[in-house]
Motif scaffolding. Structure first.
Motif, PDB file in Angstrom:
ATOM      1  N   LEU A 198       1.696   8.317   3.567  1.00 17.61           N
ATOM      2  CA  LEU A 198       1.974   7.703   4.866  1.00 17.61           C
ATOM      3  C   LEU A 198       2.037   6.187   4.737  1.00 17.61           C
ATOM      4  N   LEU A 199       1.099   5.581   4.042  1.00 21.55           N
ATOM      5  CA  LEU A 199       1.129   4.124   3.839  1.00 21.55           C
ATOM      6  C   LEU A 199       2.400   3.709   3.104  1.00 21.55           C
ATOM      7  N   ARG A 200       2.825   4.483   2.127  1.00 23.70           N
ATOM      8  CA  ARG A 200       4.050   4.184   1.374  1.00 23.70           C
ATOM      9  C   ARG A 200       5.271   4.207   2.300  1.00 23.70           C
ATOM     10  N   GLU A 201       5.341   5.208   3.182  1.00 17.95           N
ATOM     11  CA  GLU A 201       6.462   5.289   4.125  1.00 17.95           C
ATOM     12  C   GLU A 201       6.435   4.127   5.116  1.00 17.95           C
ATOM     13  N   LEU A 226       9.779  16.749   0.306  1.00 23.28           N
ATOM     14  CA  LEU A 226       8.527  16.948   1.041  1.00 23.28           C
ATOM     15  C   LEU A 226       7.470  16.032   0.445  1.00 23.28           C
ATOM     16  N   LEU A 227       6.983  15.126   1.268  1.00 20.39           N
ATOM     17  CA  LEU A 227       6.008  14.140   0.820  1.00 20.39           C
ATOM     18  C   LEU A 227       4.595  14.710   0.893  1.00 20.39           C
ATOM     19  N   ARG A 287       0.358   1.941  15.216  1.00 21.46           N
ATOM     20  CA  ARG A 287      -0.531   3.069  15.462  1.00 21.46           C
ATOM     21  C   ARG A 287      -0.707   3.921  14.201  1.00 21.46           C
ATOM     22  N   LEU A 288       0.383   4.196  13.509  1.00 22.51           N
ATOM     23  CA  LEU A 288       0.309   4.997  12.292  1.00 22.51           C
ATOM     24  C   LEU A 288      -0.383   4.241  11.160  1.00 22.51           C
ATOM     25  N   ALA A 289      -0.231   2.918  11.117  1.00 26.54           N
ATOM     26  CA  ALA A 289      -0.925   2.118  10.091  1.00 26.54           C
ATOM     27  C   ALA A 289      -2.442   2.212  10.286  1.00 26.54           C
TER      28      ALA A 289
END
Length: 138
Positions: free
Chosen positions: A36-39, A111-112, A17-19
């Motif tokens: 977000l993609l990196r995580e 903090l990202l 879902r997050l991807a």
């Protein structure tokens, strides 16, 4: 940089879902799409029943403290499409929410995607309860 970061754990459903969300946001040049993609790339994926109780997953309350702050905050970590109770929620599409995603109690994370100083970070003090079907179990 990821060698210095604590490991993160996500369920397969949350990861998928997050991807999709991250890919959509990347097309809009959203500033948190790349972090977000990196995580998501560094996450360990598991079945929902295998996620440890102390992992900050979606639909889970997380007690955290920002570096330099005296007071802790307790919010439910949510997908941005899942607003139910705004005063108690923290979207993963905020620097704090993204930084907490998949961490365990006791972990500390920079903090990202924030414009804060390089040493700005967040620490998880406690995780739970998880929200199931819109209800918080007793």
């Amino acid at each position: 940089m990821s060698a210095l970061l604590p490991p993160i754990t996500l369920t397969r459903r949350d990861h998928q879902r997050l991807a999709r969300t991250a890919e959509h946001l990347a097309g809009q040049m959203h500033p948190l799409a790349t972090p977000l993609l990196r995580e998501l790339r560094r996450a360990t994926i598991c079945a929902p029943d295998d996620v440890p109780d102390d992992v900050a997953a979606l639909d889970t309350f997380v007690t955290y403290r920002l570096a330099g702050e005296d007071r802790s905050e307790k919010r439910m970590l949510i997908h941005p499409d899942d607003h139910m109770w705004p005063p108690a929620e923290l979207s993963v599409l905020t620097p704090v929410g993204l930084s907490l995603l998949g961490l365990r109690a006791g972990d500390r994370m920079p903090l990202l995607g924030s414009g804060e100083a390089a040493d700005a970070c967040v620490e998880i003090e406690a995780v739970g309860p998880r929200v199931v079907g819109g209800f918080v179990p007793l």
